[in-house]
Structure formats: C-alpha cells, structure tokens
Write an enzyme that holds these catalytic residues in place. Structure first.
Site, PDB file in Angstrom:
ATOM      1  N   LYS A 191       0.826  -1.440  -0.098  1.00 33.99           N
ATOM      2  CA  LYS A 191      -0.062  -0.112   0.195  1.00 33.99           C
ATOM      3  C   LYS A 191       0.780   1.216   0.054  1.00 33.99           C
ATOM      4  O   LYS A 191       2.209   1.243   0.301  1.00 33.99           O
ATOM      5  CB  LYS A 191      -1.031  -0.020   1.177  1.00 33.99           C
ATOM      6  CG  LYS A 191      -0.329   0.039   2.577  1.00 33.99           C
ATOM      7  CD  LYS A 191      -1.127  -0.459   3.416  1.00 33.99           C
ATOM      8  CE  LYS A 191      -0.663  -0.681   5.120  1.00 33.99           C
ATOM      9  NZ  LYS A 191      -0.659   0.371   5.803  1.00 33.99           N
ATOM     10  N   TYR A 251      15.603  29.998   7.818  1.00 29.87           N
ATOM     11  CA  TYR A 251      14.374  30.491   8.381  1.00 29.87           C
ATOM     12  C   TYR A 251      14.358  30.706   9.695  1.00 29.87           C
ATOM     13  O   TYR A 251      14.889  29.711  10.359  1.00 29.87           O
ATOM     14  CB  TYR A 251      13.229  29.780   7.765  1.00 29.87           C
ATOM     15  CG  TYR A 251      12.962  29.994   6.232  1.00 29.87           C
ATOM     16  CD1 TYR A 251      12.544  31.228   5.785  1.00 29.87           C
ATOM     17  CD2 TYR A 251      12.804  29.009   5.348  1.00 29.87           C
ATOM     18  CE1 TYR A 251      12.104  31.412   4.674  1.00 29.87           C
ATOM     19  CE2 TYR A 251      12.494  29.125   4.183  1.00 29.87           C
ATOM     20  CZ  TYR A 251      12.026  30.185   3.539  1.00 29.87           C
ATOM     21  OH  TYR A 251      11.748  30.279   2.284  1.00 29.87           O
TER      22      TYR A 251
END
Ligand SMILES: Cc1ncc(COP(=O)(O)O)c(C=O)c1O
Length: 370
Positions: free
Chosen positions: A40, A260
């Site tokens: 999956k 940042y």
C-alpha cells in the site's frame, strides 16, 4: 512540459534485490508458514507496481493494499496475483471487486452481509477476507460482532473465504502484554470460524516468534528495510539510498545565522553546504537542526531549518581533508552509515513516515528485481 528527471539534482536509489532478499529472509524465517507482501501507499513510497513485480519474481503471490485504486494497479500488472484491499468494503463498491477480481476485506458484520447478498446475485466472484479486531479498535469485526457471527455463521454462507485476519497494535515492543493477548484472541477467534488461511503478523509480530505466524504473514515495512523491533538488531537489508546534491558551499561567520527563523547562529567561522532537497521532497521539517548526513564515512550535521527545497549542513570539519565538501558533491541523506531507521529517529518519527513521504522530485534509480 513534462518534468525531465534527468535534471533532478538529488537521487533516490531503490535496491529491488534487497527487497527480494528481505522477502526471502522472512519466508525462511516463518516457514512452513507463507508470506504475502503489503504494498500500500505506493509500495511504501518506493513504487507500488515495480516493487510488486520484484516481489512476485521472488515468489510472492498475495499482495495487500489499503485502497481499491492501489489494488487495481497491482492486479493489472500481475493478473495471477491475489490482491486484497484491507480498508474494507463499502456499499456500492462490490462491482469494482468483481470487475477487477480483487479480494475485499470484510471488516464488519454489515460488510459480511453486503458481500453475501452480492454473492447470491453473482457468479464467479473473487474470494473475500474476514478481519476481526483483537485489540486495535480500528478495522475489523468488533468483539460483539464476532460473537454474533460465531453464534450464527449463516451470514458467511456462500462466501468463499481466503484469509481470516487481524492486526497487532504493539508488536514492535516485544514485551508489550497486548502482544500475547491479541495472539490468544486471534487463536480463539479462528477456532470459532470456518477454516480459512489465518494471518495475524505484520513485520514486527513476525519476529515475536512462531506463535504469531499462523498460516501466513503479511509484512510491509520490513521488506523495505524498516527495523521490525525496537529492542532487537535489524535483520533486514537496507533498500534505499538517498543522495542530495550540494548546490553551494558558503562561509558564514559569527554572529551570522542560517535559514528561516535564524534558528542556527554561527559561533565562529563555519562552512555551510546547501543541498538540493527539502520538505517538499519528504525530508520532513522536524529534522531541522537535528539530522545527520554523510560524506563517505564522515557525518555532517544539519544546521538551521529544513526549507522546502534546500538543506544546510555544517561541513567545516571536513575542510582540507580527503572528504572536503564541494559544490556538485553528493551527500548521503540516507545511506549505509545512516539508514531510514536512523533518520526516522532523528525526526522523531517512524521509518514508515520517512519512506511514504519520499517525494517525486528525486531522480529514481532501480537496481535488480528480475
Ligand atoms: C492491516 C495491516 N496489515 C499489515 C500491515 C503491514 O505492517 P508493517 O508495515 O508494520 O509490516 C499494515 C500496515 O500498516 C496494516 O495496516
């Protein structure tokens, strides 16, 4: 214009031979029980169809997905495989299972009844799985539904059962009391139901021992190199290597900051290598100021925040050595010295999230799998 991956600066190498070896390791370990494979979430981020084909070449015949679309892709690529959808059967989806010959997993008494009605009205249907809950409280018949079904098995009449299954909640912690309790609940449950192939264990429970193997197991993350148990060495081979390209090397001096929020401040002269990968590529932001990469055998710490497209590593200590980092070099973000389990730990997460977050911008190279 279609993306041209040949310009992708950073590279993800996926070793299909290692996936095959991991599958064989599990098959040998659980023999005479058998193993399927969970593919999956795009084969845990590594490419569902290509990974499934490699597993098929290694002898796997039963595949498990979460969603119908995932199952259709595997079934179309490997028509003679059994492909099960584990998330359950919703009313109205029955015809899709018939059309594509997919195996639904019946996760409630209502779902059993929906499939039974469909079986009465149709011929040549695929088999179905029955899942009951033993301690996860997520998917599968609830204990009271299981009791109701076991007292009157007629809702299963006409249903051709493939797997009876349940799922373990805490198997990565080998001494967790729920492990034995779920194993016992599952043993009791299958004794009350019609005979079908019984399967309980995913990756971690496989390594709890024989009592958890029943007829078949369904590993996911272990096939892709994830460590099955927190408190034991990892028996699985590493499958991926992720190399990030250095696109600039710059000097910073105190008290300059990097990235940042100015979350890293240089205390003295530092050499910073900027690498072309970021959170948009699944290098998740919680790795800010904590991750490690490698230049050959040498560790370099990530400094500053993870940005969308770039990472910044302090490579000062490698200056004027054989491993000096230069523009155009590749750093191992995930590699032999620092695997998916190590990076997950630094990120405060699990290897599943590292794998399934891997972005689409890397140049992907597959090795082997024939
Ligand atoms: C029902 C079920 N079975 C098997 C697996 C495979 O688990 P693992 O990746 O831990 O082997 C999963 C994964 O989440 C699952 O939800």
């Amino acid at each position: 214009m279609a993306a041209n991956t040949s310009y992708a600066p950073s590279r993800l190498t996926i070793d299909l031979n290692a996936i095959q070896d991991n599958y064989k390791t599990i098959c040998d370990y659980v023999s005479p029980s058998r193993s399927g494979a969970v593919v999956k979430a795009d084969g845990y981020g590594l490419g569902e169809v290509i990974v499934s084909k490699a597993l098929y070449n290694a002898g796997c015949r039963a595949f498990f997905t979460a969603h119908i679309d995932e199952a259709i892709a595997v079934k179309q690529a490997i028509p003679d495989a059994s492909v099960s959808v584990m998330n359950g059967l919703l009313a109205g989806e029955e015809t899709v299972y018939k059309e594509y010959n997919l195996v639904p997993t019946l996760n409630s008494l209502d779902q059993v009844k929906i499939w039974q009605k469909f079986c009465r009205e149709n011929d040549n249907l695929p088999q179905a799985n029955l899942q009951f809950d033993t301690g996860m409280a997520r998917l599968g018949l609830m204990p009271k539904e299981l009791d109701e079904l076991c007292e009157d098995l007629s809702p299963l009449d006409g249903i051709n059962l493939q797997f009876i299954m349940s799922h373990m909640a805490c198997a990565d912690e080998t001494s967790h009391p729920l492990n034995r309790k779920q194993q016992q609940e599952f043993t009791k449950g299958i004794a009350r139901l019609p005979k079908a192939t019984a399967m309980l264990a995913a990756s971690s429970a496989i390594f709890l021992g024989k009592d958890w193997h029943f007829d078949m197991v369904r590993p996911g993350v272990a096939l892709y190199g994830g460590r099955p148990n927190e408190d034991a060495p990892n028996p699985m081979k590493q499958v991926i290597k992720l190399e990030g390209k250095v696109v600039q090397v710059r000097e910073v001096n105190a008290p300059e900051t990097v990235g940042y929020a100015a979350s890293y401040e240089a205390k003295d002269r530092r050499l910073i290598a900027t690498v072309a990968a970021g959170y948009a590529d699944g290098y998740i932001r919680s790795l800010s100021n904590t991750a490690t990469a490698y230049k050959n055998e040498k560790a370099v710490p990530l400094v500053g925040r993870v940005s969308m497209d770039v990472l910044t590593f302090d490579v000062t200590h490698l200056e004027n050595t054989a491993n000096e980092v230069k523009t155009g070099d590749m750093l191992d973000l995930i590699g032999p010295n620092h695997d998916i389990n190590d990076l997950a730990k630094e990120a405060g997460t699990i290897p599943y999230e590292i794998l399934t977050s891997l972005g689409k911008r890397y140049a992907r190279h597959y090795i082997g799998g024939e």
